[in-house]
Design an enzyme around this catalytic site. Structure first.
Site, PDB file in Angstrom:
ATOM      1  N   LYS A  63      10.409 -10.131-127.500  1.00 52.97           N
ATOM      2  CA  LYS A  63      11.357  -9.230-126.833  1.00 52.97           C
ATOM      3  C   LYS A  63      12.752  -9.859-126.680  1.00 52.97           C
ATOM      4  O   LYS A  63      13.750  -9.147-126.678  1.00 52.97           O
ATOM      5  CB  LYS A  63      10.824  -8.803-125.467  1.00 52.97           C
ATOM      6  N   GLY A 122       8.114 -14.770-115.508  1.00 55.69           N
ATOM      7  CA  GLY A 122       8.168 -14.675-116.971  1.00 55.69           C
ATOM      8  C   GLY A 122       9.113 -13.556-117.390  1.00 55.69           C
ATOM      9  O   GLY A 122       9.915 -13.055-116.587  1.00 55.69           O
ATOM     10  N   GLY A 123       8.997 -13.144-118.653  1.00 55.70           N
ATOM     11  CA  GLY A 123       9.900 -12.135-119.199  1.00 55.70           C
ATOM     12  C   GLY A 123       9.853 -10.816-118.445  1.00 55.70           C
ATOM     13  O   GLY A 123      10.898 -10.220-118.144  1.00 55.70           O
TER      14      GLY A 123
HETATM   15  P1  NDP Z   1       5.021 -14.453-119.456  1.00 52.88           P
HETATM   16  O1  NDP Z   1       4.122 -15.313-120.262  1.00 52.88           O
HETATM   17  O2  NDP Z   1       6.471 -14.387-119.808  1.00 52.88           O
HETATM   18  O3  NDP Z   1       4.924 -14.921-117.903  1.00 52.88           O
HETATM   19  C1  NDP Z   1       3.695 -15.114-117.283  1.00 52.88           C
HETATM   20  C2  NDP Z   1       3.907 -15.339-115.780  1.00 52.88           C
HETATM   21  O4  NDP Z   1       2.617 -15.297-115.185  1.00 52.88           O
HETATM   22  C3  NDP Z   1       4.544 -16.666-115.403  1.00 52.88           C
HETATM   23  O5  NDP Z   1       5.375 -16.499-114.282  1.00 52.88           O
HETATM   24  C4  NDP Z   1       3.311 -17.532-115.052  1.00 52.88           C
HETATM   25  O6  NDP Z   1       3.588 -18.551-114.106  1.00 52.88           O
HETATM   26  C5  NDP Z   1       2.431 -16.487-114.416  1.00 52.88           C
HETATM   27  N1  NDP Z   1       1.013 -16.819-114.452  1.00 52.88           N
HETATM   28  C6  NDP Z   1       0.197 -16.876-115.534  1.00 52.88           C
HETATM   29  N2  NDP Z   1      -1.053 -17.178-115.171  1.00 52.88           N
HETATM   30  C7  NDP Z   1      -1.034 -17.323-113.808  1.00 52.88           C
HETATM   31  C8  NDP Z   1      -2.024 -17.635-112.845  1.00 52.88           C
HETATM   32  N3  NDP Z   1      -3.289 -17.860-113.193  1.00 52.88           N
HETATM   33  N4  NDP Z   1      -1.659 -17.681-111.540  1.00 52.88           N
HETATM   34  C9  NDP Z   1      -0.377 -17.423-111.181  1.00 52.88           C
HETATM   35  N5  NDP Z   1       0.614 -17.132-112.047  1.00 52.88           N
HETATM   36  C10 NDP Z   1       0.280 -17.090-113.355  1.00 52.88           C
HETATM   37  O7  NDP Z   1       4.346 -13.009-119.457  1.00 52.88           O
HETATM   38  P2  NDP Z   1       5.042 -11.582-119.462  1.00 52.88           P
HETATM   39  O8  NDP Z   1       6.082 -11.531-118.408  1.00 52.88           O
HETATM   40  O9  NDP Z   1       5.419 -11.232-120.856  1.00 52.88           O
HETATM   41  O10 NDP Z   1       3.800 -10.620-119.086  1.00 52.88           O
HETATM   42  C11 NDP Z   1       3.241 -10.640-117.789  1.00 52.88           C
HETATM   43  C12 NDP Z   1       2.254  -9.472-117.643  1.00 52.88           C
HETATM   44  O11 NDP Z   1       2.934  -8.232-117.753  1.00 52.88           O
HETATM   45  C13 NDP Z   1       1.157  -9.441-118.709  1.00 52.88           C
HETATM   46  O12 NDP Z   1      -0.087  -9.264-118.024  1.00 52.88           O
HETATM   47  C14 NDP Z   1       1.498  -8.213-119.534  1.00 52.88           C
HETATM   48  O13 NDP Z   1       0.339  -7.615-120.079  1.00 52.88           O
HETATM   49  C15 NDP Z   1       2.148  -7.317-118.493  1.00 52.88           C
HETATM   50  N6  NDP Z   1       3.041  -6.263-119.021  1.00 52.88           N
HETATM   51  C16 NDP Z   1       2.771  -4.957-118.712  1.00 52.88           C
HETATM   52  C17 NDP Z   1       3.613  -3.946-119.166  1.00 52.88           C
HETATM   53  C18 NDP Z   1       3.310  -2.509-118.837  1.00 52.88           C
HETATM   54  O14 NDP Z   1       3.921  -1.618-119.430  1.00 52.88           O
HETATM   55  N7  NDP Z   1       2.423  -2.206-117.905  1.00 52.88           N
HETATM   56  C19 NDP Z   1       4.813  -4.223-119.988  1.00 52.88           C
HETATM   57  C20 NDP Z   1       5.019  -5.636-120.224  1.00 52.88           C
HETATM   58  C21 NDP Z   1       4.144  -6.606-119.755  1.00 52.88           C
HETATM   59  P3  NDP Z   1       3.991 -20.067-114.541  1.00 52.88           P
HETATM   60  O15 NDP Z   1       5.480 -20.064-114.710  1.00 52.88           O
HETATM   61  O16 NDP Z   1       3.543 -20.888-113.401  1.00 52.88           O
HETATM   62  O17 NDP Z   1       3.256 -20.373-115.819  1.00 52.88           O
END
Ligand code: NDP
Length: 262
Positions: A63, A122-123
């Site tokens: 993205k 995250g993103g």
């Molecule tokens: P990223 O990989 O960019 O970010 C992931 C985030 O989740 C980070 O802040 C990470 O923290 C955190 N994280 C991951 N695992 C854990 C955990 N076990 N405990 C606490 N924090 C955790 O992901 P995206 O932003 O791209 O996507 C995030 C979610 O959004 C996904 O589940 C995706 O499917 C969903 N999504 C849904 C959409 C919709 O239309 N409904 C559209 C786009 C995304 P850290 O920095 O500590 O690693």
């Protein structure tokens, strides 16, 4: 015939082709929507052009490439720092972010939101934090690691778990992937519980299962919503952008909603 595609890695699991092809058929449009597995995001625009696409959606992990490599970026996409929709117009590729528009449409039934906590950095979290802030909401961000909040801390109050002092908000959003394929809460329960007890609405971007976060919020009588409407409306808005905003969004919504019921 017009051709649209979804780019991502992975893409096989995505519901987007089903949503779009259903609406294209129901609206009588001569077009098809396919999926393309793209490993190298730097090839996004060359693939778009070589496949002679009229429009595309872009998912994880491309993205940011979609925003940075497009010829023209919409203000919403620029602000969000990412784009999920590309449209060819006059031989230029325009980038939009309909995830943020879909999110705002999905939370509209909650009414007036003045304060929000975004969990995750995250993103998706970044995009949602900016769109909420642009809509006048005071946003705070809570994330597991300190690394990812560094870039956001210029514009938001950001906390890692050990720095956070829990309080209540109008809206709490899980935008992490915790709960997507596991039964893990997005923050430790001793942090989440006081937040949830002091808040009114809970939203989870995860759309395909009841996450521990939403279960906890439901147990404490918050009004809850999962990410299904966000996903639905980002697709509705993307399809309309493919057709220069000439379609009836109510008809697209009705058609795509049926896919979720199948
Ligand atoms: P990223 O990989 O960019 O970010 C992931 C985030 O989740 C980070 O802040 C990470 O923290 C955190 N994280 C991951 N695992 C854990 C955990 N076990 N405990 C606490 N924090 C955790 O992901 P995206 O932003 O791209 O996507 C995030 C979610 O959004 C996904 O589940 C995706 O499917 C969903 N999504 C849904 C959409 C919709 O239309 N409904 C559209 C786009 C995304 P850290 O920095 O500590 O690693």
């Amino acid at each position: 015939m017009q051709t649209f595609a979804l780019f991502g890695d992975p893409v096989a699991h995505s519901i987007s082709p089903r949503l779009h092809n259903k609406a294209l058929r129901d609206l009588g449009l001569d077009a098809l929507y396919t999926r393309v597995l793209l490993k190298d995001g730097s090839e996004l625009m060359s693939k778009f052009r070589s496949l002679k696409l009229d429009g595309a959606n872009v998912t994880v992990p491309h993205k940011e490439h979609a925003l940075n490599l497009a010829d023209v970026a919409s203000p919403t996409a620029t602000c969000a720092g990412s784009a999920n929709t590309l449209v060819l117009k006059n031989d230029k590729i325009y980038a939009y972010n309909t995830d943020t528009l879909g999110f705002m449409r999905a939370i509209a039934p909650f009414g007036d939101i003045k304060t929000a906590l975004i969990i995750g950095a995250g993103g998706t979290a970044k995009a949602l934090a900016y769109v909420l802030q642009n809509n006048g909401v005071e946003v705070e961000i809570l994330n597991r690691s300190k690394e990812r909040i560094q870039n956001l801390s210029q514009n938001f109050n950001c906390f890692s778990w050990d720095e956070f002092r829990p309080k209540g908000y109008d809206l709490v959003v899980n935008s992490t992937s915790a709960g997507l394929k596991d039964d893990i809460l997005c923050a430790p329960v001793e942090i989440l519980l006081p937040v949830i007890k002091g808040s009114n609405f809970a939203f989870d971007v995860i759309y395909n299962r009841a996450t521990p976060f939403l279960n906890l919020a439901q147990q404490h009588n918050l009004t809850c919503k999962n990410g299904a409407d966000m996903l639905l409306f980002q697709a509705v808005f993307a399809l309309n952008l493919f057709y220069d905003s000439s379609l009836d969004e109510t008809k697209i919504e009705k058609s795509m909603r049926e896919v979720f019921r199948l």
